[in-house]
Design a protein around this motif. Structure first.
Motif, short mmCIF file in Angstrom:
data_model
loop_
_atom_site.label_atom_id
_atom_site.label_comp_id
_atom_site.label_asym_id
_atom_site.label_seq_id
_atom_site.Cartn_x
_atom_site.Cartn_y
_atom_site.Cartn_z
N ARG A 151 9.11 0.47 -1.93
CA ARG A 151 8.91 0.29 -0.25
C ARG A 151 8.48 -1.16 -0.13
NH1 ARG A 151 8.03 3.65 4.93
NH2 ARG A 151 5.94 4.07 4.09
N ARG B 4 21.99 11.51 11.62
CA ARG B 4 21.90 10.37 11.50
C ARG B 4 20.28 10.63 11.10
NH1 ARG B 4 22.88 5.53 14.22
NH2 ARG B 4 22.45 4.66 11.83
N SER C 4 9.80 -5.83 15.66
CA SER C 4 11.05 -5.91 14.74
C SER C 4 10.29 -3.46 14.84
CB SER C 4 11.19 -6.33 13.37
OG SER C 4 12.08 -7.21 13.90
N PHE D 288 17.91 12.93 11.38
CA PHE D 288 16.17 13.30 12.54
C PHE D 288 16.30 15.33 12.35
CE2 PHE D 288 13.46 11.33 14.24
CZ PHE D 288 12.33 12.08 14.56
N ILE E 242 1.22 -1.27 0.40
CA ILE E 242 -0.05 0.18 -0.13
C ILE E 242 0.95 1.19 -0.21
CG2 ILE E 242 -0.22 0.15 2.66
CD1 ILE E 242 -3.31 1.28 1.80
N PHE F 171 0.59 5.70 0.30
CA PHE F 171 -0.66 6.67 0.92
C PHE F 171 -0.10 7.96 0.52
CE2 PHE F 171 0.56 3.62 3.84
CZ PHE F 171 -0.12 2.92 4.69
N PHE G 298 12.78 -7.77 7.94
CA PHE G 298 12.26 -8.00 8.77
C PHE G 298 10.81 -8.47 8.86
CE2 PHE G 298 16.10 -4.85 9.99
CZ PHE G 298 16.63 -5.38 10.57
N CYS H 233 2.23 1.88 8.30
CA CYS H 233 3.14 1.15 7.28
C CYS H 233 3.98 0.20 7.84
CB CYS H 233 4.27 2.22 7.65
SG CYS H 233 4.23 3.84 6.39
N GLY I 125 15.58 16.28 9.89
CA GLY I 125 14.69 15.74 9.74
C GLY I 125 13.35 16.86 9.00
N LEU J 195 4.15 -3.51 6.30
CA LEU J 195 4.93 -4.40 5.62
C LEU J 195 5.01 -5.49 6.89
CD1 LEU J 195 7.76 -1.40 5.46
CD2 LEU J 195 6.93 -2.29 3.89
N TYR K 154 18.01 10.11 3.45
CA TYR K 154 17.07 10.58 4.29
C TYR K 154 16.14 11.12 4.08
CZ TYR K 154 20.28 8.92 7.97
OH TYR K 154 21.51 8.16 8.77
N LEU L 267 2.84 6.17 10.60
CA LEU L 267 3.46 5.16 10.49
C LEU L 267 3.25 3.78 10.67
CD1 LEU L 267 6.60 7.67 11.34
CD2 LEU L 267 5.98 6.35 8.99
N LEU M 101 5.20 -6.26 9.51
CA LEU M 101 6.51 -6.66 10.79
C LEU M 101 5.79 -7.34 12.22
CD1 LEU M 101 8.44 -2.86 10.27
CD2 LEU M 101 9.00 -5.33 9.27
N ASN N 186 4.66 9.09 4.35
CA ASN N 186 4.88 7.93 5.03
C ASN N 186 6.38 7.51 5.21
OD1 ASN N 186 2.78 8.91 6.44
ND2 ASN N 186 1.32 6.97 5.22
N LEU N 187 7.47 8.16 4.87
CA LEU N 187 8.72 7.20 4.74
C LEU N 187 9.40 7.69 6.55
CD1 LEU N 187 10.62 8.44 1.77
CD2 LEU N 187 9.19 6.32 2.28
N PHE N 188 9.95 6.39 7.29
CA PHE N 188 10.64 6.34 8.30
C PHE N 188 11.61 7.61 8.30
CE2 PHE N 188 8.67 1.64 8.00
CZ PHE N 188 7.26 2.22 8.84
N PRO N 189 11.36 8.93 9.32
CA PRO N 189 12.11 9.74 9.18
C PRO N 189 13.54 9.25 9.45
CG PRO N 189 10.39 9.84 11.25
CD PRO N 189 10.11 8.96 10.23
N HIS N 190 13.54 8.73 10.55
CA HIS N 190 15.39 8.16 10.92
C HIS N 190 15.34 6.82 9.79
CE1 HIS N 190 12.41 4.81 12.38
NE2 HIS N 190 12.99 4.07 12.91
N MET N 191 15.40 6.21 8.92
CA MET N 191 15.95 5.27 7.85
C MET N 191 16.08 6.26 6.71
SD MET N 191 14.32 2.13 8.80
CE MET N 191 13.37 1.70 10.20
N ALA O 257 14.14 13.71 4.81
CA ALA O 257 14.16 14.59 4.80
C ALA O 257 14.55 15.30 2.94
CB ALA O 257 14.32 15.10 5.99
N LEU P 241 13.40 -2.59 5.20
CA LEU P 241 12.97 -2.87 6.50
C LEU P 241 12.16 -4.33 6.24
CD1 LEU P 241 13.17 -2.30 9.63
CD2 LEU P 241 10.22 -0.26 8.96
N GLY P 242 10.49 -4.25 5.73
CA GLY P 242 9.82 -5.42 5.25
C GLY P 242 10.30 -6.65 4.79
#
Lengths: 251, 220
Positions: A160, B213, B127, B215, A92, A94, A115, B117, B217, B121, A144, B114, B123, A98-103, A146, A111-112
């Motif tokens: 993703r 790293r 995880s 953020f 899906i 959106f 894990f 998501c 962000g 996925l 990243y 999030l 998860l 909605n990406l993970f901001p810290h990755m 951002a 990720l999918g």
């Protein structure tokens, strides 16, 4: 391939879906259109079970998803593990990327597979790189979110979803939050996917794009599919008065 | 009689004990909070109630009272207990309640999409916790977390009431001996300030490292 039968959903006293029936064939692309609040996004979220529904059944390749019927007639949710496994068969994307901001982009896509599907690290990374290349972002793997434009972020989000190798892709107004000049790059990615025969259900307000890629278009109002047919029939010869009115307004 | 250089030496020693008490309680309190916060989101009502009860009691009681209560209660039921052990227990409980609420706020700050998501996925729960919730909560809550850490150093002064020999108690002893009230208190204040300042600096550096790293962000 997907069989949706009699889906009903209410938020408190407000009925949002009033018995939706919809079949999607292998490799078919179906666009859902309708006024905001007509339930199209809710339907999409129900298909992926991000929203539970009150009645009805969703099947994928004959397997009943999300709930199982007990002998007493009651229904139970599947176990978390089964739900996770079933969700992985769909991807899906959106409206708000909605990406993970810290990755980084690569980590987001990894990720999918890593894990969720428990692939070994190098395999997952290879697959993630492939899919980022496919959406034209091979050179941004270490950025990243951002540091990426809206269009690029949305392409990472598509990568993703695709990296899970889903049987069907659900797209929820994926270009609505983008600046006009960025819409084309995301639409190009989707256009390329149509060549690969992956089934898609897209909620959209971009009627021209729906006409171009969708095999069928469904018009929703008051939680029901009021009319469904080929893009040409629906857009050029609409029968439902609500649809006629809707098309007049957005043109 | 003015305070001497050896008094100053004694006070620095007392200060390092204050810092040690605070750091030990911060470590233990953080660990306890990490166990507590999940209770607030547990599917069982009883777990959520226990969580709220703990926060309600610990946060609703002055630390001074908590210190006396726990020291005398432990002494009564357990027999003699070292004031240092009791002191660390008191601060740990107090900080755990504050940290747990800070972390809870961090979890609530994760945008709902999030979570969607993570679900789509497929998860597994562990995880999600390790890869998404943990790192995000760490970044969201670092500033308020450090705030509580700084408070911990100052809250340790309360333990003087149960005869833990730390900076405040040591200062009072020196004042009683020398009657050099203002100078001793000023030195104590400076020592507290230096400890808090050090924590603040350390935290700022950590924040910058996390920001590097990915953020910064949302603020770019």
């Amino acid at each position: 391939m997907i069989e949706i039968r009699g889906i009903r959903k209410a938020f408190g006293p407000v009925a949002v879906l009033n018995g939706i029936d919809l079949s999607i064939a292998k490799g078919e692309i179906v666009a859902l259109i309708g006024r905001s609040g007509c339930g199209k996004t809710t339907l999409l979220r129900c298909i992926n079970f991000l929203e539970d529904y009150d009645a009805g059944e969703i099947k994928l390749d004959g397997e009943v998803l999300w709930y199982r019927q007990l002998e007493t007639g009651e229904r139970r949710r599947h176990s978390e593990r089964d739900l996770a496994r079933q969700r992985q068969r769909m991807g899906i994307v959106f409206q708000q990327f909605n990406l993970f901001p810290h990755m980084t982009a690569l980590e987001n896509v990894c990720l999918g597979p890593r894990f969720g599907q428990k692939l070994p690290g190098p395999t997952a990374e290879l697959r993630a790189r492939e899919h980022l290349a496919r959406v034209g972002l091979a050179d941004r793997v270490n950025s990243y979110p951002a540091q990426l434009s809206g269009g690029q972020q949305q392409r990472v989000a598509i990568a993703r979803a695709l990296a899970m190798k889903p049987q069907v892709l659900l797209l929820d107004e994926i270009t609505s939050a983008l600046d006009p000049e960025l819409v084309a790059e995301v639409e190009d990615v989707i256009r390329a996917l149509t060549q690969e025969g992956i089934a898609m259900v897209l909620v959209t307000h971009a009627i021209a794009f729906a006409r171009e890629i969708a095999h069928r278009i469904a018009y929703l109002a008051e939680g029901q599919i009021m009319e469904i047919g080929t893009a040409r029939d629906m857009l050029d010869r609409p029968r439902d008065p609500g649809l006629q009115d809707f098309l007049r307004r957005i043109r | 009689m003015a305070m001497t250089l050896s008094d100053l030496w004694v006070m620095t020693q007392a200060a390092s004990l204050s810092l040690l008490l605070a750091l030990a309680s911060i470590a233990l309190g953080t660990a306890l909070a990490l166990l507590l916060t999940p209770l607030a989101f547990a599917p069982w009502a009883i777990a959520r109630m226990l969580y709220r009860l703990f926060i309600f009691v610990v946060r609703g009681t002055p630390v001074l009272l908590l210190a006396l209560l726990i020291f005398y209660a432990l002494a009564a039921f357990w027999g003699r207990i070292s004031p240092y052990t009791a002191g660390v227990i008191v601060l740990t409980l107090y900080l755990a309640a504050l940290f747990a609420e800070v972390f809870r706020g961090g979890v609530l700050a994760i945008p709902r999409p999030l979570w969607d998501c993570c679900k789509s996925l497929g998860l597994p729960r562990l995880s999600i916790l390790r890869r998404v919730v943990g790192p995000l909560v760490a970044r969201y809550t670092l500033p308020p977390y450090l705030n509580v850490c700084v408070m911990a150093v100052k809250a340790s002064s309360v333990l003087s009431i149960i005869s833990v020999w730390e900076l405040t108690l040591a200062s009072r002893e020196i004042i009683e001996r020398t009657l050099d009230v203002y100078r001793v208190l000023a030195v104590a204040a400076i020592l507290y300030f230096l400890m808090c300042f050090a924590i603040d600096r350390l935290g700022r550096r950590l924040e910058i490292r996390l920001a590097a790293r990915g953020f910064a962000g949302e603020r770019l």
